[in-house]
Design a protein around this motif. Sequence first.
Motif, PDB file in Angstrom:
ATOM      1  N   LEU A  66       0.858  -0.820   0.411  1.00 20.52           N
ATOM      2  CA  LEU A  66      -0.440   0.205   0.152  1.00 20.52           C
ATOM      3  C   LEU A  66       0.657   0.701   0.084  1.00 20.52           C
ATOM      4  O   LEU A  66       1.478   1.593   0.455  1.00 20.52           O
ATOM      5  N   LYS A  94      -3.743   4.954  -2.492  1.00 16.65           N
ATOM      6  CA  LYS A  94      -4.054   5.847  -2.490  1.00 16.65           C
ATOM      7  C   LYS A  94      -3.377   7.361  -2.538  1.00 16.65           C
ATOM      8  O   LYS A  94      -2.543   7.334  -1.738  1.00 16.65           O
ATOM      9  N   ASN A 112      -5.134   6.862   8.746  1.00 12.19           N
ATOM     10  CA  ASN A 112      -5.233   4.780   9.924  1.00 12.19           C
ATOM     11  C   ASN A 112      -6.526   4.101   9.017  1.00 12.19           C
ATOM     12  O   ASN A 112      -6.491   2.952   8.922  1.00 12.19           O
ATOM     13  N   GLN A 113      -7.710   4.730   8.042  1.00  7.84           N
ATOM     14  CA  GLN A 113      -8.575   3.925   7.604  1.00  7.84           C
ATOM     15  C   GLN A 113      -7.945   3.146   6.339  1.00  7.84           C
ATOM     16  O   GLN A 113      -8.092   1.762   6.118  1.00  7.84           O
ATOM     17  N   TYR A 114      -7.063   3.588   5.873  1.00  5.16           N
ATOM     18  CA  TYR A 114      -6.730   3.252   4.242  1.00  5.16           C
ATOM     19  C   TYR A 114      -5.836   2.520   4.733  1.00  5.16           C
ATOM     20  O   TYR A 114      -6.176   0.565   4.098  1.00  5.16           O
ATOM     21  N   ARG A 116      -6.314   0.223   7.261  1.00  7.57           N
ATOM     22  CA  ARG A 116      -7.130  -0.646   7.850  1.00  7.57           C
ATOM     23  C   ARG A 116      -7.495  -1.195   7.127  1.00  7.57           C
ATOM     24  O   ARG A 116      -7.814  -2.999   7.128  1.00  7.57           O
ATOM     25  N   GLU A 117      -8.058  -1.112   5.665  1.00  7.62           N
ATOM     26  CA  GLU A 117      -8.926  -1.029   4.872  1.00  7.62           C
ATOM     27  C   GLU A 117      -8.098  -2.654   3.767  1.00  7.62           C
ATOM     28  O   GLU A 117      -8.455  -3.141   3.574  1.00  7.62           O
ATOM     29  N   PHE A 118      -6.661  -2.344   3.929  1.00  5.63           N
ATOM     30  CA  PHE A 118      -5.423  -2.835   3.586  1.00  5.63           C
ATOM     31  C   PHE A 118      -5.460  -4.031   3.777  1.00  5.63           C
ATOM     32  O   PHE A 118      -5.005  -5.249   2.792  1.00  5.63           O
ATOM     33  N   GLU A 120      -7.312  -5.633   5.995  1.00  9.16           N
ATOM     34  CA  GLU A 120      -7.782  -6.813   6.049  1.00  9.16           C
ATOM     35  C   GLU A 120      -8.515  -7.401   5.262  1.00  9.16           C
ATOM     36  O   GLU A 120      -9.024  -8.864   4.964  1.00  9.16           O
TER      37      GLU A 120
END
Length: 120
Positions: A66, A94, A112-114, A116-118, A120
Amino acid sequence: MFTEADKEAYIQAWSQPGALTGGLNYYRAANLGPPTPGNESEASSAAFRPNETNDATNLVVKVPTLVIWGEKDTALLTGNLDGMDKFVPNLAVKRIPDGSHWVVHEKPALVNQYIREFIE
């Protein structure tokens, strides 16, 4: 974006003996820099120059990766993303249009959202 307390914390941390060595050694080992005299056409001012023991096939990143990029970064320009997928086949990028070099400080929730999504 940085408070005076933030700045003091960075200065204190970076002032410790050897604190900057690891970061500097990364750039020393990466063989990054301006082209050598006579080879100006093969590279831009910050291009990779493989040494005698490395060819491009040795540079392929084989794990999912990422990259979160602040598009207003004046040190790391978005053009550095061009062709990255040749060396990182499983690449997710991103872009944060209003983020700078300090995007992790400017947009911590989004970063942090990016992440976490990555993962998961």
